[in-house]
Design an enzyme around this catalytic site. Structure first.
Site, PDB file in Angstrom:
ATOM      1  N   ASN A 699     -12.812  -4.922   0.395  1.00 56.72           N
ATOM      2  CA  ASN A 699     -11.356  -5.016   0.330  1.00 56.72           C
ATOM      3  C   ASN A 699     -10.675  -3.669   0.193  1.00 56.72           C
ATOM      4  O   ASN A 699      -9.468  -3.616  -0.018  1.00 56.72           O
ATOM      5  CB  ASN A 699     -10.949  -5.912  -0.852  1.00 56.72           C
ATOM      6  CG  ASN A 699      -9.827  -6.856  -0.494  1.00 56.72           C
ATOM      7  OD1 ASN A 699      -9.606  -7.157   0.663  1.00 56.72           O
ATOM      8  ND2 ASN A 699      -9.117  -7.333  -1.495  1.00 56.72           N
ATOM      9  N   ASN A 725      -5.803  -4.649   1.821  1.00 53.36           N
ATOM     10  CA  ASN A 725      -6.296  -5.060   0.513  1.00 53.36           C
ATOM     11  C   ASN A 725      -5.522  -6.294   0.073  1.00 53.36           C
ATOM     12  O   ASN A 725      -4.355  -6.221  -0.322  1.00 53.36           O
ATOM     13  CB  ASN A 725      -6.121  -3.923  -0.491  1.00 53.36           C
ATOM     14  CG  ASN A 725      -6.555  -4.315  -1.888  1.00 53.36           C
ATOM     15  OD1 ASN A 725      -7.306  -5.277  -2.071  1.00 53.36           O
ATOM     16  ND2 ASN A 725      -6.077  -3.585  -2.881  1.00 53.36           N
ATOM     17  N   ARG A 730     -10.483 -13.364   0.404  1.00 56.96           N
ATOM     18  CA  ARG A 730     -11.601 -14.116  -0.162  1.00 56.96           C
ATOM     19  C   ARG A 730     -11.781 -15.453   0.551  1.00 56.96           C
ATOM     20  O   ARG A 730     -12.911 -15.945   0.675  1.00 56.96           O
ATOM     21  CB  ARG A 730     -11.353 -14.347  -1.655  1.00 56.96           C
ATOM     22  CG  ARG A 730     -12.438 -15.141  -2.352  1.00 56.96           C
ATOM     23  CD  ARG A 730     -11.952 -15.635  -3.711  1.00 56.96           C
ATOM     24  NE  ARG A 730     -11.631 -14.573  -4.612  1.00 56.96           N
ATOM     25  CZ  ARG A 730     -12.517 -13.978  -5.426  1.00 56.96           C
ATOM     26  NH1 ARG A 730     -13.783 -14.356  -5.415  1.00 56.96           N
ATOM     27  NH2 ARG A 730     -12.124 -13.019  -6.232  1.00 56.96           N
ATOM     28  N   ASP A 835      -6.982 -17.806  -6.867  1.00 58.10           N
ATOM     29  CA  ASP A 835      -7.789 -18.930  -7.334  1.00 58.10           C
ATOM     30  C   ASP A 835      -6.914 -20.110  -7.724  1.00 58.10           C
ATOM     31  O   ASP A 835      -7.266 -21.272  -7.481  1.00 58.10           O
ATOM     32  CB  ASP A 835      -8.668 -18.492  -8.509  1.00 58.10           C
ATOM     33  CG  ASP A 835      -7.887 -17.692  -9.546  1.00 58.10           C
ATOM     34  OD1 ASP A 835      -6.665 -17.495  -9.354  1.00 58.10           O
ATOM     35  OD2 ASP A 835      -8.489 -17.258 -10.541  1.00 58.10           O
TER      36      ASP A 835
END
Length: 921
Positions: A699, A725, A730, A835
């Site tokens: 990244n 970045n 992910r 997440d």
């Protein structure tokens, strides 16, 4: 001579040489005797001494020994001799000990040599057995391939035979009203393997193009440019599309002129088969000008249909195109909670022309019951709704006269009142929104009704449609009863009772489903056009085009560093992790059901709630639904996997579990300029069973060090370079990921092999959910009236962090290409919350919480460099993310759970031949 000797003697012993003779003679005698004496002493004396010594030492009396060896005490009487004696005794003891050790080592060496010989023989025998097993496996695989070839012969794609440009037409049906796919659609242009190519006419090339609404034309052209099915080669096209509306009133062509222009299209082929005429409406007063035009076998997609015009299963009722060139602002959409709003229901409208005046006759309800022509129920509806409003049992707002000039409408249709913003403000305060269908039963749907439906779904008011004869948009593929209430007009007196009897849970489910339908099929021009194409493609049973995968740009790197084995990682207790030998990389099966679509599949794909299965191209990995019994890689059919004889014991322990016979997973590891930490994490994956590949998402714009030596862990390591970045990287669906299962893991996560394998086993039993280790939960902050993110240990959880979690690759496609862009922008802005976004997405689609599996509290890497989560602002940003995501989704999709999966193997040590299983607590 005597005289001479005498003379010499007398003369003093001096001869001719000047020396006395006597002296010479005496010296010779002395030398002779001296030599003889020395000889006697040197020879005879030792012999004599030896004789006496041996004779005396043979005496029995030890005391008579004269020259024999004496005792130690006698010889050690001198002081310095005593020291020498002690040294001699010590050395003697050491020599004896060394000699004993030497003999012991020699015996051990002999035993080891015997063992070495035995091991060599065992190795030779094992090599022979291994060679035999390899031969047996090779023969079995060969036999299996032969059986597969016999049972499933190889299929090649059929050769596409395209009709000529001027192909002969088949007979028309008796009337256009009888047109259906089987008699008005040419399937020969649309083979299953064609990919559903669509050719779109350029409206500017025809006279009617100048009459089109500029916003609709511009939005339509922008959508066409990005659609995957559109082709510029008209000769291979399956469907031909022409946009004819919405048209502007002053310059609208006459029906006869428009009909001539349509029939002159280069690929019309006399009857317009395989053509689709799209008439989009941006206003509620859009007229049905195609009604008086002969369209032949062409399909029609518009918002207004009469029953004499509409052909079920052939024509398409589309939603209005309200947001033509703008994306809907999710932050302006009201939340879905609280369930109950100020008004129980609301309605605003004015009827310009009644059915009575249009039919020029008046019939009573009694005449209608006797079987005469239908009467206008609107008078009864007005009376009943006013009575409910006057009763004040509930807050109800009904207005049957517009305060301002009502919008133009068709005869017997209820016209819209006021501006769009005013109508939306009222609907935001309404739990239900009444939609009264036109009194003319021959009008099956109108642009005004679809506009009311659009606005109600947009702001979360549950539509209540009065009139069961109505054909709602996309009604042949959408179950509208999950998002709206469709009630016959004769039941108007029971509407109030019915609306009050619906529970809050059902209300929230209908509102959520309505929001999903609006976002997926109504909200943008791209959604409307994609839905129309998807309906036609699904009707003729052509699979969707594959969704694009993210191309992985590999960073060259050197490998070869032998990866060590961490003893903490290798200690697996009694848990059997997998096969004895590491399997080679094995990709998950892809594209197994593309050409075997059935009616059941179509029904499930369109109506599974909620999930955009049909609009978007299919993914290589279809999620395995619990009700499915897929034949994944099993040539002889389905067989249960996961248990041995009797489903317990050692066989169960060694089995992987789940209903997929053979499967591996891919590790996706996000990293940013932490080479040492990354190398340590990669080394810990050495020897991990069922690992297919490791994809390292680099990244950082700075490439890894050129002299960095990457570990050799037995499986490929793919280092992927990113454009920027972003934590969203992910979840990109990289084309290098060949498995359905993805283990997303941070570069500083510290998990044991048995923990990873246990999580993989659990995920195989719940493939549609996130299965991981660190659990978190959300909480409502009463003082601030907002949501909070909480990481404290608790018995309850609603999220599983993707720093160490399994999920299906299908969700990577949805996260990257389907989830609202505003969420991904928020993740990039804060460099955080990716997440949480994934947990929101999965819970929203499945309406299920994640599954936490028990770890041994080794999640974080001790001594690793500082991570982003250690920043003080980390939790404040996550609070903001949760509240922002709630606004985008319109409600809180996360669900609480106290369910945790634990393994008895972490707590109990049992022999290998005993029963081993999982327990769920």
């Amino acid at each position: 001579e005597l005289m001479t000797g005498y003379t010499m003697l007398r003369n003093g012993g001096v001869g001719n040489g000047g020396q006395p003779w006597v002296l010479r003679w005496s010296s010779r005698i002395r030398l002779t005797w001296l030599s003889f004496t020395l000889f006697i002493i040197l020879v005879f004396f030792p012999l004599i001494a030896h004789y006496y010594l041996t004779t005396i030492d043979d005496a029995d009396d030890a005391g008579k020994r004269i020259f024999g060896p004496r005792t130690g005490n006698e010889l050690c009487e001198v002081k310095h001799v005593q020291d020498l004696c002690r040294i001699r005794e010590s050395v003697s003891e050491e020599l004896l000990q060394l000699e004993a050790k030497r003999q012991e080592l020699n015996s051990e060496i002999a035993k080891l040599n015997l063992k070495i010989e035995a091991c060599k023989k065992s190795i030779e025998n094992a090599k022979q057995d291994l060679l035999q097993l390899k031969n047996v496996i090779s023969q079995t695989e060969h036999s299996y391939k032969e059986l597969m070839a016999q049972n499933q012969p190889k299929l090649s794609l059929p050769i596409r035979l395209l009709p000529d440009k001027d192909d002969a037409t088949f007979p028309l049906p008796k009337s256009n009203r009888n047109c259906r796919l089987h008699n008005c659609f040419d399937y020969s242009r649309c083979p299953l393997t064609s990919g559903f190519p669509v050719y779109v006419y350029n409206s500017d090339d025809y006279p009617f193009g100048s009459s089109l609404d500029p916003l609709i034309k511009q939005a339509f052209e922008a959508t066409v440019r990005t659609n995957v099915y559109v082709t510029e080669n008209a000769n291979i096209a399956c469907v031909y599309i022409i946009l004819v509306g919405e048209m502007q009133e002053p310059v609208m062509p006459k029906p006869t002129e428009l009909e001539q222009q349509l029939h002159s299209l280069p690929y019309w082929r006399t009857d317009g088969h395989n053509h689709l005429i799209i008439n989009l409406s941006r206003k509620s007063e859009t007229q049905n000008f195609i009604y008086n035009i002969s369209t032949g076998r062409a399909m029609i997609a518009q918002s207004t249909f009469y029953d004499a015009q509409y052909r079920p299963g052939f024509d398409i009722v589309v939603s209005p195109l309200v947001h033509a060139m703008s994306e809907p602002n999710f932050l302006e959409i009201p939340p879905q909670v609280p369930v109950k709003r100020k008004y129980l229901f609301s309605f605003q409208g004015e009827k310009i022309e009644s059915l009575r005046s249009s039919l020029q006759e008046v019939r009573s309800f009694e005449e209608e019951i006797e079987g005469n022509a239908p009467a206008d129920y609107d008078d009864r509806i007005i009376t009943t709704l006013k009575a409910v409003q006057d009763s004040k049992l509930d807050f109800v707002l009904v207005e049957f006269t517009c305060k301002n000039q009502p919008k133009a409408s068709l005869p017997t249709e209820w016209a819209l009142c006021g501006e769009r913003d005013d109508r939306l403000e009222l609907l935001k305060l309404s739990t239900f929104a009444l939609i009264i269908t036109p009194g003319d039963t021959h009008l099956v749907i109108s642009a005004g009704c679809t506009m009311r439906l659009f606005e109600a779904l947009e702001v979360g008011a549950i539509p209540v449609v009065l009139g069961e004869q109505v054909q709602l948009p996309y009604n042949d593929v959408i179950r509208w009863n999950e998002a709206a209430l469709i009630i016959p007009k004769p039941r108007i007196t029971e509407v109030h009772f019915l609306l009050r009897s619906i529970s809050d849970n059902d209300l929230l489910a209908m509102r959520r489903q309505g929001r999903f339908l609006w976002e997926t099929y109504f909200s943008t021009s791209d959604n409307v056009f994609s839905t129309v194409l998807a309906i036609i493609r699904t009707r003729i049973q052509i699979p969707a085009a594959p969704i694009r995968e993210e191309p992985a740009v590999e960073i060259p790197h050197r490998s070869g560093k032998a990866a060590g084995t961490d003893p903490n990682m290798a200690d697996n207790g009694d848990l059997d992790l997998g096969p004895v030998e590491t399997e080679p990389p094995y990709a998950s099966p892809k594209y197994l059901r593309n050409f075997t679509l059935t009616a059941m599949d179509i029904y499930r794909n369109w109506n599974s709630a909620p999930g955009p299965f049909h609009l978007f191209p299919y993914t290589p990995f279809d999620p395995v639904l619990p009700s499915e019994a897929k034949f994944l890689g099993s040539g002889t059919g389905f067989r249960p996997i996961g248990g041995g004889a009797g489903g317990s014991g050692k066989e169960f322990q060694a089995a992987l579990g789940g209903n997929v016979p053979r499967e591996q997973f891919t590790v996706v590891m996000l990293t940013y300029e932490r080479e040492e930490v990354l190398m340590n994490s990669l080394e810990r994956l050495n020897g991990l069973p069922y690992l297919n590949k490791v994809v390292v998402v680099w990244n950082s714009p700075k490439l890894p060090s050129e002299d960095l030596l990457w570990p050799d862990i037995g499986v490929p390591i793919m280092v992927v370079r990113t454009e920027k970045n972003s934590l969203n990287n992910r979840f990109l669906p990289w084309d290098e990921i060949d498995t359905e299962a993805i283990l997303s893991i941070d570069d500083d996560a510290h998990l044991r092999h048995d923990e990873i394998m246990f999580g993989f086993r659990v995920w195989r039993e719940a493939r549609d959910r996130i299965v991981g280790f660190p659990g978190r939960y959300h909480a409502w902050d009463i003082p601030h009236q907002s949501w909070l993110y909480n990481s404290n240990y608790s018995c309850e959880l609603s999220m599983v962090l993707t720093g160490a979690a399994f999920f299906h690759k299908y969700y990577a496609y949805l996260y990257s290409y389907v989830m609202p862009q505003a969420i991904r922008d928020m993740v990039d802005e804060y460099i955080n919350c990716e997440d949480i976004a994934m947990n929101f997405l999965v819970s929203h689609l499945t309406r299920k919480p994640p599954i936490k599996v028990t770890s041994r509290w080794t999640f974080r890497c001790p001594g690793c460099p500082q991570a982003l989560s250690h920043d003080d602002s980390h939790f404040h940003e996550r609070h903001k993310c949760i509240n922002f995501f709630v606004k985008v989704y319109g409600y809180m999709p996360l669900l609480y759970t106290q369910f945790r999966v634990d393994s008895v193997l972490f707590k109990t040590r049992l022999p290998h031949d005993k029963t081993k299983c999982f327990k769920f607590i």
